[in-house]
Write a protein that holds these residues in place. Structure first.
Motif, PDB file in Angstrom:
ATOM      1  N   TYR A 161     -36.048  36.097 -19.583  1.00  0.00           N
ATOM      2  CA  TYR A 161     -35.607  34.889 -20.606  1.00  0.00           C
ATOM      3  C   TYR A 161     -34.803  34.027 -19.919  1.00  0.00           C
ATOM      4  O   TYR A 161     -34.938  32.742 -19.819  1.00  0.00           O
ATOM      5  CB  TYR A 161     -34.847  35.659 -21.611  1.00  0.00           C
ATOM      6  CG  TYR A 161     -35.797  36.068 -22.830  1.00  0.00           C
ATOM      7  CD1 TYR A 161     -35.819  35.475 -23.845  1.00  0.00           C
ATOM      8  CD2 TYR A 161     -36.736  37.076 -22.777  1.00  0.00           C
ATOM      9  CE1 TYR A 161     -36.713  36.055 -25.166  1.00  0.00           C
ATOM     10  CE2 TYR A 161     -37.391  37.589 -23.776  1.00  0.00           C
ATOM     11  CZ  TYR A 161     -37.357  36.887 -24.875  1.00  0.00           C
ATOM     12  OH  TYR A 161     -38.351  37.229 -25.835  1.00  0.00           O
ATOM     13  N   LEU A 162     -33.928  34.219 -18.883  1.00  0.00           N
ATOM     14  CA  LEU A 162     -33.089  33.248 -18.258  1.00  0.00           C
ATOM     15  C   LEU A 162     -33.499  32.383 -17.296  1.00  0.00           C
ATOM     16  O   LEU A 162     -33.655  31.437 -17.113  1.00  0.00           O
ATOM     17  CB  LEU A 162     -31.917  34.194 -17.879  1.00  0.00           C
ATOM     18  CG  LEU A 162     -30.826  34.690 -18.729  1.00  0.00           C
ATOM     19  CD1 LEU A 162     -29.589  35.368 -18.127  1.00  0.00           C
ATOM     20  CD2 LEU A 162     -30.147  33.582 -19.541  1.00  0.00           C
ATOM     21  N   LEU A 163     -34.844  33.233 -16.436  1.00  0.00           N
ATOM     22  CA  LEU A 163     -35.414  32.536 -15.282  1.00  0.00           C
ATOM     23  C   LEU A 163     -36.274  31.491 -15.918  1.00  0.00           C
ATOM     24  O   LEU A 163     -36.268  30.368 -15.500  1.00  0.00           O
ATOM     25  CB  LEU A 163     -35.964  33.613 -14.768  1.00  0.00           C
ATOM     26  CG  LEU A 163     -37.020  32.880 -13.449  1.00  0.00           C
ATOM     27  CD1 LEU A 163     -36.142  32.397 -12.187  1.00  0.00           C
ATOM     28  CD2 LEU A 163     -37.960  34.180 -12.735  1.00  0.00           C
ATOM     29  N   ASN A 164     -36.951  31.841 -16.996  1.00  0.00           N
ATOM     30  CA  ASN A 164     -37.846  30.978 -17.704  1.00  0.00           C
ATOM     31  C   ASN A 164     -37.333  30.044 -18.556  1.00  0.00           C
ATOM     32  O   ASN A 164     -38.143  29.446 -19.373  1.00  0.00           O
ATOM     33  CB  ASN A 164     -38.959  31.720 -18.263  1.00  0.00           C
ATOM     34  CG  ASN A 164     -39.873  32.542 -16.986  1.00  0.00           C
ATOM     35  OD1 ASN A 164     -40.396  31.942 -16.200  1.00  0.00           O
ATOM     36  ND2 ASN A 164     -39.935  34.006 -17.258  1.00  0.00           N
ATOM     37  N   ARG A 165     -36.061  29.930 -18.793  1.00  0.00           N
ATOM     38  CA  ARG A 165     -35.489  29.197 -19.719  1.00  0.00           C
ATOM     39  C   ARG A 165     -35.686  29.230 -21.347  1.00  0.00           C
ATOM     40  O   ARG A 165     -35.692  28.418 -22.063  1.00  0.00           O
ATOM     41  CB  ARG A 165     -35.702  27.604 -19.121  1.00  0.00           C
ATOM     42  CG  ARG A 165     -34.977  27.438 -18.084  1.00  0.00           C
ATOM     43  CD  ARG A 165     -34.472  26.163 -17.562  1.00  0.00           C
ATOM     44  NE  ARG A 165     -33.170  26.069 -17.851  1.00  0.00           N
ATOM     45  CZ  ARG A 165     -32.337  24.955 -17.333  1.00  0.00           C
ATOM     46  NH1 ARG A 165     -32.998  24.103 -16.783  1.00  0.00           N
ATOM     47  NH2 ARG A 165     -31.351  25.146 -17.523  1.00  0.00           N
ATOM     48  N   LYS A 166     -36.158  30.567 -21.547  1.00  0.00           N
ATOM     49  CA  LYS A 166     -36.354  30.953 -23.138  1.00  0.00           C
ATOM     50  C   LYS A 166     -34.908  31.179 -23.794  1.00  0.00           C
ATOM     51  O   LYS A 166     -34.878  30.991 -24.867  1.00  0.00           O
ATOM     52  CB  LYS A 166     -37.087  32.145 -22.995  1.00  0.00           C
ATOM     53  CG  LYS A 166     -38.689  31.907 -22.647  1.00  0.00           C
ATOM     54  CD  LYS A 166     -39.581  33.154 -22.841  1.00  0.00           C
ATOM     55  CE  LYS A 166     -39.540  34.312 -21.805  1.00  0.00           C
ATOM     56  NZ  LYS A 166     -40.351  35.211 -21.977  1.00  0.00           N
ATOM     57  N   ALA A 167     -34.168  31.543 -22.780  1.00  0.00           N
ATOM     58  CA  ALA A 167     -32.818  31.373 -23.324  1.00  0.00           C
ATOM     59  C   ALA A 167     -31.863  30.757 -22.242  1.00  0.00           C
ATOM     60  O   ALA A 167     -32.076  31.130 -20.916  1.00  0.00           O
ATOM     61  CB  ALA A 167     -32.341  32.880 -23.545  1.00  0.00           C
ATOM     62  N   ASP A 168     -30.787  29.883 -22.475  1.00  0.00           N
ATOM     63  CA  ASP A 168     -30.144  29.362 -21.513  1.00  0.00           C
ATOM     64  C   ASP A 168     -29.021  30.282 -20.939  1.00  0.00           C
ATOM     65  O   ASP A 168     -28.428  30.455 -19.850  1.00  0.00           O
ATOM     66  CB  ASP A 168     -29.331  28.156 -22.242  1.00  0.00           C
ATOM     67  CG  ASP A 168     -30.399  27.025 -22.260  1.00  0.00           C
ATOM     68  OD1 ASP A 168     -30.633  26.276 -21.321  1.00  0.00           O
ATOM     69  OD2 ASP A 168     -30.637  26.754 -23.536  1.00  0.00           O
TER      70      ASP A 168
END
Length: 305
Positions: free
Chosen positions: A147-154
């Motif tokens: 999620y963090l790598l793909n910017r689904k979450a900051d």
């Protein structure tokens, strides 16, 4: 393994690599097209070019989904990381002003703590960045890095988990546990009574021990779980109906006491306070917007570690 010759590099652009990574993640051309805001035909054309460049099928049909080949399975995660770091590098030169930004910030957190923590976060962030939007979403433990790598979450706020670089983390909050029982309950909550009682467990995961049970097991203690639910609000209702006990962070307990006519007790067993960590990805740590967001979290921490 197939080799890519130097003269083939001229055929590769970043958009093609983004398509490869998106198909690998979504496993469907239509969903990859939606993610990249492209048409399915554009995705199909890009995939044909990728197959020509790498001299490999990259994906093969398996029912409704596409299954990556061995070469694709090796390439896609590394390309995803490279693209993320390039995006993070380019963002360093982008001007960022909290007062004027209209960016959407996505904050991952468990549903169990959202009711208590998110309003505090929103008030602070909205005061500093009135035109920005802030979204809360659930992030499975096993997928925090993705999620963090793909910017689904900051950023993600969650209990301490085994996370290693390139996922970064730091302590955010710690809070002692409390126990809720029925309001008319007049008996003192001793350790013996706690262990003899039925309990409600709260977790958004389908299986596995909840945090307080992991801490209790370290002390050689096990609870009798009557029911397992996804939110503290549901658990509080069950406490009022069944007479079972609910163990939860003290701050959340204080909110539920009046709402559900419950009684608040100190935790009768000496277990460590619950600890929340703040997670982000190192690929974006120099992004001015993320740097601002991380700094704002400093104002949320109420206890030092």
């Amino acid at each position: 393994m197939n080799q890519i010759h130097f003269n083939q590099l001229s055929k590769i652009d970043l958009n093609l690599l983004r398509v490869l990574v998106a198909i690998h993640r979504e496993r469907q051309l239509a969903r990859a097209a939606t993610e990249l805001s492209l048409t399915p035909s554009a995705i199909s054309h890009a995939l044909r070019r990728l197959r020509d460049i790498f001299d490999d099928e990259l994906f093969v049909r398996s029912g409704r989904y596409l299954r990556p080949t061995a070469l694709c399975e090796k390439l896609a995660p590394e390309l995803n990381e490279v693209l993320a770091r390039m995006q993070g590098l380019l963002s360093r030169g982008v001007n960022f002003s909290p007062a004027t930004t209209q960016r959407v910030f996505r904050i991952g957190m468990p549903e169990a703590i959202e009711a208590e923590l998110y309003p505090r976060l929103y008030r602070q962030f909205q005061h500093a960045a009135p035109n920005a939007k802030f979204e809360s979403l659930a992030v499975p433990h096993a997928q925090i890095g993705d999620y963090l790598l793909n910017r689904k979450a900051d950023v993600v706020v969650d209990v301490a988990i085994a996370a290693r670089a390139p996922v970064m983390q730091r302590p955010l909050l710690k809070e002692p546990f409390a126990v809720l029982s029925r309001e008319q309950d007049k008996n003192q909550l001793t350790q013996a009574r706690y262990l003899a009682s039925k309990h409600i467990a709260v977790s958004t995961r389908a299986r596995g021990s909840v945090l307080e049970d992991l801490l209790l097991k370290e002390l050689g203690v096990e609870r009798d779980i009557l029911a397992r639910v996804q939110s503290y609000q549901t658990a509080a209702q069950l406490v009022s109906q069944t007479g079972a006990l609910l163990t939860l962070p003290e701050r959340i307990a204080k909110q539920l006491v009046t709402q559900y006519n419950l009684r608040n007790w100190p935790m009768p067993i000496d277990v460590p306070a619950t600890r929340l960590q703040l997670y982000w990805h190192s690929a974006y740590q120099h992004d001015p917007a993320l740097s601002w967001l991380l700094a704002e979290f400093d104002g949320i921490a109420s206890d030092s570690f």
